[in-house]
Motif scaffolding. Sequence first.
Motif, PDB file in Angstrom:
ATOM      1  N   GLU A 123      55.510  11.357  16.605  1.00  0.00           N
ATOM      2  CA  GLU A 123      55.635  12.748  16.152  1.00  0.00           C
ATOM      3  C   GLU A 123      56.693  13.490  16.959  1.00  0.00           C
ATOM      4  OE1 GLU A 123      51.286  14.093  14.637  1.00  0.00           O
ATOM      5  OE2 GLU A 123      51.400  13.354  16.687  1.00  0.00           O
ATOM      6  N   ASN A 124      56.682  13.297  18.274  1.00  0.00           N
ATOM      7  CA  ASN A 124      57.702  13.919  19.102  1.00  0.00           C
ATOM      8  C   ASN A 124      59.083  13.417  18.748  1.00  0.00           C
ATOM      9  OD1 ASN A 124      56.379  15.753  20.729  1.00  0.00           O
ATOM     10  ND2 ASN A 124      55.747  14.213  22.215  1.00  0.00           N
ATOM     11  N   GLY A 125      59.168  12.174  18.341  1.00  0.00           N
ATOM     12  CA  GLY A 125      60.460  11.576  18.024  1.00  0.00           C
ATOM     13  C   GLY A 125      61.190  12.273  16.900  1.00  0.00           C
ATOM     14  N   ASP A 126      60.459  13.000  16.060  1.00  0.00           N
ATOM     15  CA  ASP A 126      61.106  13.724  14.963  1.00  0.00           C
ATOM     16  C   ASP A 126      62.058  14.805  15.475  1.00  0.00           C
ATOM     17  OD1 ASP A 126      59.696  12.185  13.193  1.00  0.00           O
ATOM     18  OD2 ASP A 126      58.126  13.678  12.833  1.00  0.00           O
ATOM     19  N   GLU A 127      61.863  15.272  16.710  1.00  0.00           N
ATOM     20  CA  GLU A 127      62.710  16.322  17.265  1.00  0.00           C
ATOM     21  C   GLU A 127      63.874  15.777  18.088  1.00  0.00           C
ATOM     22  OE1 GLU A 127      60.201  20.091  18.313  1.00  0.00           O
ATOM     23  OE2 GLU A 127      58.996  18.343  18.889  1.00  0.00           O
ATOM     24  N   ILE A 128      63.793  14.512  18.482  1.00  0.00           N
ATOM     25  CA  ILE A 128      64.826  13.926  19.326  1.00  0.00           C
ATOM     26  C   ILE A 128      66.161  13.898  18.585  1.00  0.00           C
ATOM     27  CG2 ILE A 128      65.507  11.895  20.658  1.00  0.00           C
ATOM     28  CD1 ILE A 128      62.973  13.286  21.671  1.00  0.00           C
ATOM     29  N   GLY A 129      67.216  14.311  19.282  1.00  0.00           N
ATOM     30  CA  GLY A 129      68.555  14.292  18.700  1.00  0.00           C
ATOM     31  C   GLY A 129      68.917  15.546  17.929  1.00  0.00           C
ATOM     32  N   LYS A 130      67.949  16.436  17.719  1.00  0.00           N
ATOM     33  CA  LYS A 130      68.217  17.683  17.014  1.00  0.00           C
ATOM     34  C   LYS A 130      68.417  18.812  18.020  1.00  0.00           C
ATOM     35  CE  LYS A 130      65.362  16.372  13.036  1.00  0.00           C
ATOM     36  NZ  LYS A 130      64.165  16.727  12.237  1.00  0.00           N
ATOM     37  N   PRO A 131      69.189  19.848  17.674  1.00  0.00           N
ATOM     38  CA  PRO A 131      69.328  21.000  18.582  1.00  0.00           C
ATOM     39  C   PRO A 131      67.988  21.718  18.739  1.00  0.00           C
ATOM     40  CG  PRO A 131      71.058  21.003  16.910  1.00  0.00           C
ATOM     41  CD  PRO A 131      70.048  19.975  16.480  1.00  0.00           C
ATOM     42  N   LEU A 132      67.758  22.261  19.910  1.00  0.00           N
ATOM     43  CA  LEU A 132      66.560  23.056  20.139  1.00  0.00           C
ATOM     44  C   LEU A 132      66.535  24.221  19.168  1.00  0.00           C
ATOM     45  CD1 LEU A 132      64.103  23.624  22.115  1.00  0.00           C
ATOM     46  CD2 LEU A 132      65.668  25.208  23.275  1.00  0.00           C
ATOM     47  N   SER A 133      65.418  24.441  18.512  1.00  0.00           N
ATOM     48  CA  SER A 133      65.328  25.566  17.585  1.00  0.00           C
ATOM     49  C   SER A 133      65.411  26.880  18.342  1.00  0.00           C
ATOM     50  CB  SER A 133      64.013  25.494  16.802  1.00  0.00           C
ATOM     51  OG  SER A 133      62.899  25.545  17.681  1.00  0.00           O
ATOM     52  N   ALA A 134      65.902  27.905  17.677  1.00  0.00           N
ATOM     53  CA  ALA A 134      66.085  29.206  18.314  1.00  0.00           C
ATOM     54  C   ALA A 134      64.740  29.829  18.673  1.00  0.00           C
ATOM     55  CB  ALA A 134      66.864  30.137  17.389  1.00  0.00           C
ATOM     56  N   TRP A 135      64.741  30.607  19.763  1.00  0.00           N
ATOM     57  CA  TRP A 135      63.563  31.384  20.122  1.00  0.00           C
ATOM     58  C   TRP A 135      63.190  32.286  18.956  1.00  0.00           C
ATOM     59  CZ3 TRP A 135      63.083  36.646  19.917  1.00  0.00           C
ATOM     60  CH2 TRP A 135      61.933  37.210  20.492  1.00  0.00           C
ATOM     61  N   LYS A 136      61.896  32.486  18.759  1.00  0.00           N
ATOM     62  CA  LYS A 136      61.446  33.474  17.780  1.00  0.00           C
ATOM     63  C   LYS A 136      60.331  34.308  18.375  1.00  0.00           C
ATOM     64  CE  LYS A 136      58.416  30.271  15.191  1.00  0.00           C
ATOM     65  NZ  LYS A 136      58.825  28.994  15.778  1.00  0.00           N
ATOM     66  N   GLU A 137      60.157  35.499  17.830  1.00  0.00           N
ATOM     67  CA  GLU A 137      59.190  36.438  18.382  1.00  0.00           C
ATOM     68  C   GLU A 137      57.809  35.793  18.469  1.00  0.00           C
ATOM     69  OE1 GLU A 137      57.679  41.068  17.903  1.00  0.00           O
ATOM     70  OE2 GLU A 137      59.130  40.233  16.488  1.00  0.00           O
ATOM     71  N   GLY A 138      57.164  36.025  19.593  1.00  0.00           N
ATOM     72  CA  GLY A 138      55.851  35.433  19.818  1.00  0.00           C
ATOM     73  C   GLY A 138      55.908  34.195  20.689  1.00  0.00           C
ATOM     74  N   GLU A 139      57.112  33.727  20.998  1.00  0.00           N
ATOM     75  CA  GLU A 139      57.286  32.592  21.898  1.00  0.00           C
ATOM     76  C   GLU A 139      57.806  33.079  23.252  1.00  0.00           C
ATOM     77  OE1 GLU A 139      58.478  29.135  18.626  1.00  0.00           O
ATOM     78  OE2 GLU A 139      60.047  30.101  19.823  1.00  0.00           O
ATOM     79  N   MET A 140      57.492  32.349  24.288  1.00  0.00           N
ATOM     80  CA  MET A 140      58.110  32.578  25.592  1.00  0.00           C
ATOM     81  C   MET A 140      58.877  31.321  25.977  1.00  0.00           C
ATOM     82  SD  MET A 140      56.589  33.762  29.315  1.00  0.00           S
ATOM     83  CE  MET A 140      55.632  32.278  29.643  1.00  0.00           C
ATOM     84  N   ASP A 141      60.165  31.476  26.224  1.00  0.00           N
ATOM     85  CA  ASP A 141      61.012  30.365  26.634  1.00  0.00           C
ATOM     86  C   ASP A 141      61.463  30.572  28.073  1.00  0.00           C
ATOM     87  OD1 ASP A 141      60.817  29.349  24.100  1.00  0.00           O
ATOM     88  OD2 ASP A 141      62.947  29.580  23.584  1.00  0.00           O
ATOM     89  N   ILE A 142      61.376  29.517  28.879  1.00  0.00           N
ATOM     90  CA  ILE A 142      61.949  29.530  30.220  1.00  0.00           C
ATOM     91  C   ILE A 142      62.911  28.359  30.314  1.00  0.00           C
ATOM     92  CG2 ILE A 142      61.510  29.431  32.694  1.00  0.00           C
ATOM     93  CD1 ILE A 142      58.815  30.691  32.231  1.00  0.00           C
ATOM     94  N   HIS A 143      64.187  28.681  30.491  1.00  0.00           N
ATOM     95  CA  HIS A 143      65.247  27.680  30.526  1.00  0.00           C
ATOM     96  C   HIS A 143      65.628  27.381  31.972  1.00  0.00           C
ATOM     97  CE1 HIS A 143      66.351  28.005  26.159  1.00  0.00           C
ATOM     98  NE2 HIS A 143      65.757  29.180  26.318  1.00  0.00           N
ATOM     99  N   TYR A 144      65.590  26.120  32.324  1.00  0.00           N
ATOM    100  CA  TYR A 144      66.090  25.640  33.613  1.00  0.00           C
ATOM    101  C   TYR A 144      67.438  25.005  33.327  1.00  0.00           C
ATOM    102  CZ  TYR A 144      61.177  26.093  35.025  1.00  0.00           C
ATOM    103  OH  TYR A 144      59.918  26.559  35.281  1.00  0.00           O
ATOM    104  N   ILE A 145      68.493  25.725  33.644  1.00  0.00           N
ATOM    105  CA  ILE A 145      69.841  25.340  33.203  1.00  0.00           C
ATOM    106  C   ILE A 145      70.476  24.446  34.253  1.00  0.00           C
ATOM    107  CG2 ILE A 145      72.072  26.188  32.417  1.00  0.00           C
ATOM    108  CD1 ILE A 145      70.659  28.892  31.820  1.00  0.00           C
ATOM    109  N   TYR A 146      70.766  23.205  33.859  1.00  0.00           N
ATOM    110  CA  TYR A 146      71.346  22.255  34.800  1.00  0.00           C
ATOM    111  C   TYR A 146      72.870  22.392  34.851  1.00  0.00           C
ATOM    112  CZ  TYR A 146      72.866  18.014  37.088  1.00  0.00           C
ATOM    113  OH  TYR A 146      73.475  17.138  37.953  1.00  0.00           O
ATOM    114  N   THR A 147      73.416  22.550  36.056  1.00  0.00           N
ATOM    115  CA  THR A 147      74.872  22.525  36.254  1.00  0.00           C
ATOM    116  C   THR A 147      75.275  21.524  37.319  1.00  0.00           C
ATOM    117  OG1 THR A 147      74.841  24.252  37.959  1.00  0.00           O
ATOM    118  CG2 THR A 147      75.054  24.982  35.667  1.00  0.00           C
ATOM    119  N   GLY A 148      74.324  21.126  38.167  1.00  0.00           N
ATOM    120  CA  GLY A 148      74.622  20.211  39.256  1.00  0.00           C
ATOM    121  C   GLY A 148      74.901  20.892  40.574  1.00  0.00           C
ATOM    122  N   VAL A 149      74.845  22.231  40.613  1.00  0.00           N
ATOM    123  CA  VAL A 149      75.211  22.918  41.858  1.00  0.00           C
ATOM    124  C   VAL A 149      74.210  23.977  42.325  1.00  0.00           C
ATOM    125  CG1 VAL A 149      77.668  22.543  41.453  1.00  0.00           C
ATOM    126  CG2 VAL A 149      76.626  24.683  40.720  1.00  0.00           C
ATOM    127  N   GLY A 150      73.082  24.165  41.656  1.00  0.00           N
ATOM    128  CA  GLY A 150      72.163  25.179  42.133  1.00  0.00           C
ATOM    129  C   GLY A 150      71.013  25.399  41.185  1.00  0.00           C
TER     130      GLY A 150
END
Length: 425
Positions: A32-59
Amino acid sequence: MRKNNRREFMKCSLSAGSLMIAGSLGSLSAKENGDEIGKPLSAWKEGEMDIHYIYTGVGENMFLIFPDGTSMILDSSDRLSNQEDQFPVLPDKSRLPSEWIARYIQRVNPAGKKIDYMMLSHYHSDHAGSSQIHARKTTGRTPDYCLSGLANLGEIFSIDTVYDRGYPHYERTAKDADDFMNFRKFTEWKVKNGDFRMEEFLVGKKDQIVLRKNKSAWPDFHTRNICANGIVWTGEEGKNADFFADPEFKKYRENAMSIGFTIDFGPFRYFTGGDISGDAKSKDCEGYLLEGAVGKAAGIVDVCKTNHHSYKDAMRPDFTKEVQAHVYITNVWDRGHLQDNTMINMTDSSLYQGDRIVSPTWVSQKQMDENKDKSWQKFLKPAYGHVVLRVFDGGRQYKIFHLVAEDESMKIKAVFGPFRSKKSL
C-alpha cells in the motif's frame, strides 16, 4: 555530487519492499505504501500539520505548516562544507544551502513568501548561519551583516514575528561570537526598519505560538514553551527551574541554552529542542540533568526531533524514558551525528515499551558498516534526503515521508505509516 557519494547513496537507498512497519500503533503494508513511492509529495491542505526537515548537508533546517496554514521557519544554516566527516551537499553547490531552502519553502508554503514565525533555537552556525559563507554583505544598514542562513531567508521572505533564545536582554550570550553577532545585527536592522517584530520567548507559556489564520477552526491545537536559556518549565503553571542560577555552575555550553517546545494537535504530540544536551556541569562536575528535566516537562510524545542531531552528549536515558517517542527524526550533516549510544537509548525497551523507528535525513555508509551487528539497526530507517512528518485526521494519524534531495522534484523515496497517535488508541 562526487562519485563516491553517489555510490554511497545508491548503496544505502531503500527499496519499496522494505517499508513495512508492524506494531500496535498500526501501519500500512509495504504494498500500500508503495503506491506513493516515486510520486511527488502531495501539497499541504487545511487540517494537516506538516513538519519538513530539509536536507542540505550543512546544518539543521526545518519548516512547519500548522493546520490552518500558519507557518514557521525553525533554524537554517549556511556553513562551510569541506570537512571530511560531513555528508554530500545537495542538490549541489551552485546555490547556497539557504537559497535551496528558500526554494523548497516556496514550493510547499501555502502563503508563498509570507511567513508567520521565524525561530532560532540557539546561536550556532549550523542553525543560524555565519559570516563564513553568505550571499553577500549588506551595505548602509547600520549595522551591516552577512546574508547567511536565517538572515538570508529574512531577505527573501516577509516575516511577521521572530524569536531567539536571548531576546530582549541577551544576558546569557557570548556577545563576541560570530554566530550570535551576525544574527543579532540582522534582527536589529529588520526591527528598526519595521520588517518584523521580535518577542521574548517565555518559558512555560502556553500558546505564545498560536494559529494565525483560523484559530477557531482548530481549538485542540496548542503549543507549550518548554525551555530556553537554561531555564526549564517544571510542568506546573508559572513555575520554572533555572539550571544556570547556581553560582557553582562550571561549564557553559551554548547547546544547553536551546529553545524547546511541544505541539499538541488533538491527540498528537510533538517535541523539538534544538541542540539541548546533557553535558552541563556543576562545580563538582555532577550533571545538572537538564536534558532529563526537559524530557519530563515535555512528557510523552508521538514524534521527537532528536536533541543535538543525536550526537553522543544528547538523547540520554533520562530524556528518552520521559518522552517515549514512537518516531525519532534527526536532521544530520556530520558523521558524528546519530551515534551508537544514542541509538541504544532511543531503542532500549527497558526504558519504555512499544514500537519505535529512527528516521535520519542521512547516515554514512561507514557508520552503518561499523555498526552492522548492532541490534538497533532494525529500528533505523535511513532513506537519505528530506524527511517530512505529516499529521492528519484531526491529529489522530501521521505519516513519515522521505523525499529525494538530489533535485527539486519532491519525489517520495519511502513512506512509514500511517501511525495512530498514542492518545487516539
